[in-house]
Scaffold this motif. Structure first.
Motif, PDB file in Angstrom:
ATOM      1  N   LEU A  56       0.850  -1.183   0.000  1.00 45.30           N
ATOM      2  CA  LEU A  56       0.000   0.000   0.000  1.00 45.30           C
ATOM      3  C   LEU A  56       0.889   1.237   0.000  1.00 45.30           C
ATOM      4  O   LEU A  56       1.892   1.304   0.731  1.00 45.30           O
ATOM      5  N   ASP A  57       0.539   2.219  -0.826  1.00 45.55           N
ATOM      6  CA  ASP A  57       1.327   3.437  -0.896  1.00 45.55           C
ATOM      7  C   ASP A  57       0.411   4.653  -0.912  1.00 45.55           C
ATOM      8  O   ASP A  57      -0.811   4.534  -0.981  1.00 45.55           O
ATOM      9  N   SER A  58       1.033   5.825  -0.843  1.00 38.68           N
ATOM     10  CA  SER A  58       0.276   7.076  -0.763  1.00 38.68           C
ATOM     11  C   SER A  58       1.053   8.181  -1.441  1.00 38.68           C
ATOM     12  O   SER A  58       2.293   8.179  -1.433  1.00 38.68           O
ATOM     13  N   PRO A  64       5.935   3.213   1.710  1.00 35.25           N
ATOM     14  CA  PRO A  64       4.912   2.186   1.461  1.00 35.25           C
ATOM     15  C   PRO A  64       4.923   1.153   2.585  1.00 35.25           C
ATOM     16  O   PRO A  64       5.923   0.998   3.302  1.00 35.25           O
ATOM     17  N   GLY A 134      -3.509   5.602   8.032  1.00 31.26           N
ATOM     18  CA  GLY A 134      -3.535   5.243   6.620  1.00 31.26           C
ATOM     19  C   GLY A 134      -4.647   5.920   5.866  1.00 31.26           C
ATOM     20  O   GLY A 134      -4.472   6.366   4.726  1.00 31.26           O
ATOM     21  N   TYR A 139      -3.810   6.185   1.902  1.00 29.67           N
ATOM     22  CA  TYR A 139      -3.091   5.016   1.404  1.00 29.67           C
ATOM     23  C   TYR A 139      -3.992   4.195   0.503  1.00 29.67           C
ATOM     24  O   TYR A 139      -5.199   4.092   0.727  1.00 29.67           O
TER      25      TYR A 139
END
Length: 653
Positions: A56-58, A64, A134, A139
């Motif tokens: 999961l990234d943002s 991540p 998150g 995210y």
């Protein structure tokens, strides 16, 4: 951290061999699916469909995290598919999920699991706080079905359909009642200081029916989903997927349960072929017109520079050389300009050792970049080959130690250097060492933050083994052959006493020329650079390698021609210090790249936090260093060829 097990060593060896030949195509073989398998179909088609989850990234954080870092439903028989070197370096962490389907078996509101949070448990409070963080930082999930991303498609303001290969885990309505990110799509998100978790997804899988008469089974061609929010507090054992949005108050004052569910629907679509199943994602990225504008802009610059160089070579230089060769020696002594410095133009430069090391490393980077982009342009390193681009680049860099050692040694010998041991050691360790130290320090920050992008210790050992075990010996081999040959003989003899350089005007001084020299090459790449930075930091899919390869060729031509022009002007001003100046003129493009990266950070990104900021600029410095020696090498060899060419035709001793 993952240990360096035999399976990983075998995979790395296979990747090295296959990438070096450019035929690394994992995961591209089509998989056939059928509803029921008979005995004869056991080897031909599959019934079960496994959904994989990635990191999961943002866009608001460089860090991540693995899927397991959040308190989501986990697969009881969790397994991880084999990862290549590029996937590990990029921080991709793919694993199985509890979302499992059967082909053409539609299901509605299937419960996956229920997560309970007890107000008296400090561990539950930490898990919930991490989940809220998150959602606050937006995210994104990244799910995979049959090696293709599960996309979230939505309509933007201008009516265009955009398909995003990720979808948010939730969203936030702040204390002022202003919805953030995905909360703006639904008016039901109206509670102040409240988090809304997307605990239900409606998944739609499209398939091509195939041709049963020829024995061809169905193949999956697209997978989309719609994230939903439903409150299952009343009946989480037999959910109906109806009700108000699932909200989590900012203050954890009571026990909480979150039930995760999904619905899946299969739809037939024979208009999409398996080979073009990524097209609907790529078409939704409206970059083609901008790319062509960038190419045309760059071509105009190249044509302008080519005209200038042609004018100098065909008119000015041709006439000067012809007139010079017709004069006797006394008349020639009265000449001024570039002809007067023929006795000093090949005088060895200061810090010739460092220059030769940079040029050796630059040659290695240039060949690596050219081959990598060519393979990507041919389709061998498409986005479907996860990690293949980075794997190919690393392997090529390791295998290209020989030309780096050869070029560095040959030029150092041309400069009259004698410390060959220092030269070969610096060629093998200076620039790679700087990159590795920077990379290791960034990796320490990722380890401390618990990010999935942290490279495991075993992989670091593997990288060091590739460096010390393959690249360094190959560099020594190249240096051996380079020192074995004589240095490059200059076309004219160098005077024993250096000629005094006349007073220079502002525009012919070193620093103004170097600063101006990097403007035109940067003008050719800055639009393409925007998309590259978007793919790295904004997690957008990059696939336009044909454009990138064309811009790469334009960049090489522009760096060459701009450096040759400025080199000619400086020689006409009787300034013969061209060695370092030719390298720095085109190499200064990297300074503009860094300035643009700083502008991109403050104007385009929403990154917050000290760790993310340090990581951004730490990795940016690696890019700038590599780009510096790459462009500097192009400028140097172009100017080296130009100077040798014009002075080789003069009739002087």
């Amino acid at each position: 951290m993952k240990p360096l097990n035999p399976r990983f060593i075998f995979l790395l060896s296979l990747t090295v061999v296959s990438s070096s030949f450019g035929f690394y195509l994992p995961g591209l073989a089509p998989v056939s699916f059928c509803e029921e398998k008979s005995k004869g179909d056991a080897e031909e088609c599959q019934t079960d469909i496994q959904l994989f989850v990635n990191r999961l990234d943002s866009v608001e954080s460089v860090l991540p995290y693995e899927y397991d870092a959040f308190d989501f439903c986990k697969d009881t028989n969790e397994r991880r598919p084999s990862e290549n070197l590029g996937q590990v370096l990029f921080g991709e962490r793919i694993e199985t999920s509890p979302y499992k389907f059967s082909f053409k078996a539609d299901k509605a509101c299937v419960k996956v699991c229920t997560k309970s949070y007890d107000i008296g448990s400090s561990e539950d409070k930490l898990k919930l706080d991490f989940l809220k963080k998150g959602m606050e930082l937006n995210y994104q999930h990244h799910w995979i079905v049959d090696n293709m991303p599960v996309t979230w498609c939505y309509i933007v303001e201008d009516g265009q359909k955009v398909c995003n290969p990720g979808f948010p885990i939730g969203c936030l309505v702040n204390q002022e009642g202003k919805p953030k990110d995905a909360c703006v799509i639904n008016a039901d998100f109206n509670k102040k200081n409240t988090y809304y978790v997307f605990n239900h997804v409606d998944i739609t899988i499209f398939y091509h029916s195939g041709d049963e008469t020829n024995g061809m089974h169905a193949r999956l061609v697209a997978a989309t989903l719609e994230p939903q929010r439903s409150d299952f507090h009343s009946n989480d054992e037999n959910p109906t997927c109806e009700g108000a949005p699932m909200d989590i108050p900012a203050d954890f004052k009571s026990n909480l349960k979150v039930t995760y569910t999904y619905s899946v629907t299969f739809k037939q679509n024979d208009d999409i072929r398996w080979a073009s199943r990524w097209d609907y994602i790529l078409v939704s990225m409206p970059h083609t017109n901008i790319q062509w504008f960038s190419i045309m802009n760059s071509l105009v610059i190249v044509l302008f520079l080519t005209g200038m160089v042609a004018m100098i070579m065909l008119r000015t230089l041709h006439k000067d050389i012809a007139r010079y060769n017709q004069m006797d020696q006394e008349e020639a002594q009265e000449e001024s300009g570039w002809k007067q410095v023929h006795g000093d133009v090949f005088r060895p430069p200061r810090m010739g050792m460092l220059l030769s090391v940079f040029l050796g490393q630059g040659t290695q980077v240039f060949i690596m970049t050219f081959i990598t982009l060519f393979l990507a342009c041919m389709g061998f390193l498409s986005p479907a080959n996860r990690g293949a681009l980075m794997t190919c680049a690393v392997v090529l860099w390791v295998l290209l130690g020989t030309p780096a050692g050869y070029v560095s040694a040959r030029l150092y010998k041309t400069f009259g250097g004698e410390n060959w041991k220092t030269n070969v050691l610096l060629t093998a360790f200076l620039c790679p060492g700087i990159v590795f130290v920077d990379f290791f320090m960034m990796n320490l920050i990722l380890w401390v933050e618990g990010s999935s992008a942290a490279v495991p210790f075993g992989t670091l050992v593997a990288i060091l083994a590739l460096w010390f075990g393959i690249s360094v010996p190959l560099t020594f081999v190249g240096a051996y052959f380079g020192f074995k040959k004589p240095g490059i003989e200059p076309p004219v003899r160098t005077n024993q006493i250096p000629r005094q350089i006349p007073q220079q005007s502002f525009f012919t001084k070193a620093m103004p020329g170097i600063i101006m020299g990097g403007i035109l090459p940067f003008g050719c790449i800055f639009i393409q650079l925007f998309f590259i930075l978007n793919s790295i930091w904004s997690h957008q899919m990059y696939y336009m390698f044909g454009f990138l390869f064309l811009v790469f060729i334009i960049l090489v031509i522009t760096c060459s021609e701009a450096t040759v022009l400025l080199c000619y002007f400086h020689l006409c001003a009787e300034d013969y210090h061209w060695w370092w100046r030719s390298f720095l003129t085109s190499g200064f493009t990297a300074v503009y790249l860094f300035v643009y990266a700083v502008h991109y950070f403050f104007s385009k990104l929403q990154i917050i936090g000290a760790a993310s900021t340090i990581l951004y600029f730490g990795y940016t410095l690696i890019m700038v260093l590599i780009f510096f020696i790459f462009t500097g090498t192009i400028g140097f060899f172009s100017c080296f060829w130009f100077v040798n060419k014009i002075y080789s035709v003069l009739k002087v001793d």
